[in-house]
Design an enzyme around this catalytic site. Sequence first.
Site, PDB file in Angstrom:
ATOM      1  N   LYS A 199       0.833  -1.089   0.030  1.00  0.00           N
ATOM      2  CA  LYS A 199      -0.045  -0.026   0.053  1.00  0.00           C
ATOM      3  C   LYS A 199       0.853   1.298  -0.025  1.00  0.00           C
ATOM      4  CE  LYS A 199      -1.565   2.713   3.010  1.00  0.00           C
ATOM      5  NZ  LYS A 199      -1.887   4.217   2.316  1.00  0.00           N
ATOM      6  N   GLY A 251       7.496   4.900   8.288  1.00  0.00           N
ATOM      7  CA  GLY A 251       6.567   6.117   8.535  1.00  0.00           C
ATOM      8  C   GLY A 251       6.694   6.704   9.572  1.00  0.00           C
ATOM      9  N   THR A 253       6.563   7.352  13.599  1.00  0.00           N
ATOM     10  CA  THR A 253       6.598   6.588  14.923  1.00  0.00           C
ATOM     11  C   THR A 253       5.146   6.339  15.453  1.00  0.00           C
ATOM     12  OG1 THR A 253       8.888   7.614  15.361  1.00  0.00           O
ATOM     13  CG2 THR A 253       7.563   6.578  17.255  1.00  0.00           C
ATOM     14  N   GLU A 254       4.323   7.416  15.357  1.00  0.00           N
ATOM     15  CA  GLU A 254       3.149   7.006  16.151  1.00  0.00           C
ATOM     16  C   GLU A 254       2.315   6.132  15.302  1.00  0.00           C
ATOM     17  OE1 GLU A 254      -1.247   9.800  16.589  1.00  0.00           O
ATOM     18  OE2 GLU A 254       0.467  10.441  15.464  1.00  0.00           O
ATOM     19  N   GLY A 256       3.925   3.827  13.459  1.00  0.00           N
ATOM     20  CA  GLY A 256       4.523   2.195  13.930  1.00  0.00           C
ATOM     21  C   GLY A 256       4.263   1.858  15.302  1.00  0.00           C
ATOM     22  N   GLU A 273      10.616   1.084  10.230  1.00  0.00           N
ATOM     23  CA  GLU A 273      11.583   1.996   9.967  1.00  0.00           C
ATOM     24  C   GLU A 273      10.974   3.426  10.168  1.00  0.00           C
ATOM     25  OE1 GLU A 273      13.217   5.040   8.513  1.00  0.00           O
ATOM     26  OE2 GLU A 273      13.040   4.089   6.562  1.00  0.00           O
ATOM     27  N   CYS A 307      13.686  10.824   6.605  1.00  0.00           N
ATOM     28  CA  CYS A 307      13.793  10.156   8.221  1.00  0.00           C
ATOM     29  C   CYS A 307      15.271  10.389   8.789  1.00  0.00           C
ATOM     30  CB  CYS A 307      13.152   8.755   8.005  1.00  0.00           C
ATOM     31  SG  CYS A 307      14.003   7.615   7.272  1.00  0.00           S
ATOM     32  N   GLU A 404      10.364  15.541  15.539  1.00  0.00           N
ATOM     33  CA  GLU A 404      10.698  15.392  13.982  1.00  0.00           C
ATOM     34  C   GLU A 404      10.012  16.376  13.167  1.00  0.00           C
ATOM     35  OE1 GLU A 404      11.654  12.066  10.680  1.00  0.00           O
ATOM     36  OE2 GLU A 404       9.723  11.810  12.027  1.00  0.00           O
TER      37      GLU A 404
END
Length: 493
Positions: A199, A251, A253-254, A256, A273, A307, A404
């Site tokens: 996706k 993508g 961290t949230e 992830g 990642e 990133c 970030e």
Amino acid sequence: MTNPAITNPAITNPALTNAFEYAPAPESRSVVEIAPSYGLFIDGEFAEAADGKVFKTVSPSSEETLSEVAQAGAEDVDRAVKAARKAFGKWSALPGAERAKYLFRIARIIQERSRELAVLESLDNGKPIRESRDTDLPLVAAHFFYYAGWADKLKYAGYGDNPRPLGVAGQVIPWNFPLLMLAWKIAPALAAGNTVVLKPAETTPLSALFFADVCRQAGLPKGVVNIITGDGSTGAELVAHPGIDKVAFTGSTEVGKAIARTVAGTEKKVTLELGGKAANIVFDDAPIDQAVEGIVGGIFFNQGHVCCAGSRLLVQESIQDELLDALKRRMRTLRVGDPLDKNTDIGAINSAEQLARIRTLADAGEAEGAERWAPECELPTSGYWFAPTLFTGVTQAHRIAREEIFGPVLSVLTFRTPEEAVAKANNTPYGLSAGIWTEKGSRILWMASKLRAGVVWSNTFNKFDPASPFGGYKESGYGREGGRHGLEAYLDV
């Protein structure tokens, strides 16, 4: 005399205005054909979403609608996973050398159609054509070539004499490097004998859909690669589907963390990642001009949508003024504007949502007492734009030093000793990358051993190779992509 660098719009050094001019050098849009609508690529064919839902993808540099794309729902995700499962038996049973032939074909077709893909990527993503043409596309082809070489050598990869594929891989990729992240995910998965449901990000689906046509052109068996488009809900359906054996995500961290919660308690293998807040550390013996180029490339490449961007500049106190003067001179020469113009250094921010986040954090930096600076810049009136910006007087407590930003914003901090540099560099919830600038090899090795980062560059930044593993620590995720290490995530070892 009118300077096209200003009127077309760009940033230029006023001192050079009368020295030379850049004429616009746009790449033609006509080299790539964009269909008015796209369906989902399932089992080797394009099809509409089961419920008929669609969404629009727009060009961030002009806000024009590029195409209408199908929005996959739960039923579509299920069809794609079942198609991948059906194809898995025959694909995994092929000798590695036969799988390698398909990967080699894909790599060659990408090279042959690289001009089309580069223009498409710049249109849909907003990045300068020089970057998509000279960085993204060569690396995409290189990853397929590299993993094609591994397909018949898996028993020599260090994961046992008879490593087996996992099954169906569900892969969710971001919008900052749409095609490159696709290559990072799909190439090792196919080499190891897995099938894929991928996706792409909802703001950049077009290059993935173009890749579906590349798969057909290469004669890839139906169902081996399936591409479903949609928003975050589509990705959530894919991750949670019981038919998925492996989840790979790049993508925020949230998101992830949400994925980790979803797969907890299941047998699915996961690689994540995620975000980063890399420190780019410059010592007093560093070559200033070389370091400045590395700083600029580290934070302004791809509009800072990276990133592993060097978003925190740690400069030794004794050279702060000299380095900042040189950095500001260099920033005045950066050209912001049309992504398809070959002169452009900094393109458009990918979306209105991301632009709003960049503005919010930049405003927070000022509100918290940091000093903001940006070169004079006339930005286009349509599209999403943000001038390259740096902040001085930043402390470790500032939001711009901890969160970030994912945009062309650099925070400058100082240090006096190597120990202080390490302490400040590691004072972050992230741990993806770092850079060291010094002439002393012993210092580079000492610093690299102390920095809690997955990738450490010395006297350079943002250099990638398909043979080198990439990944982070802490909230930057876990697992590695690229190199021999990238195969492990797709093998039952």
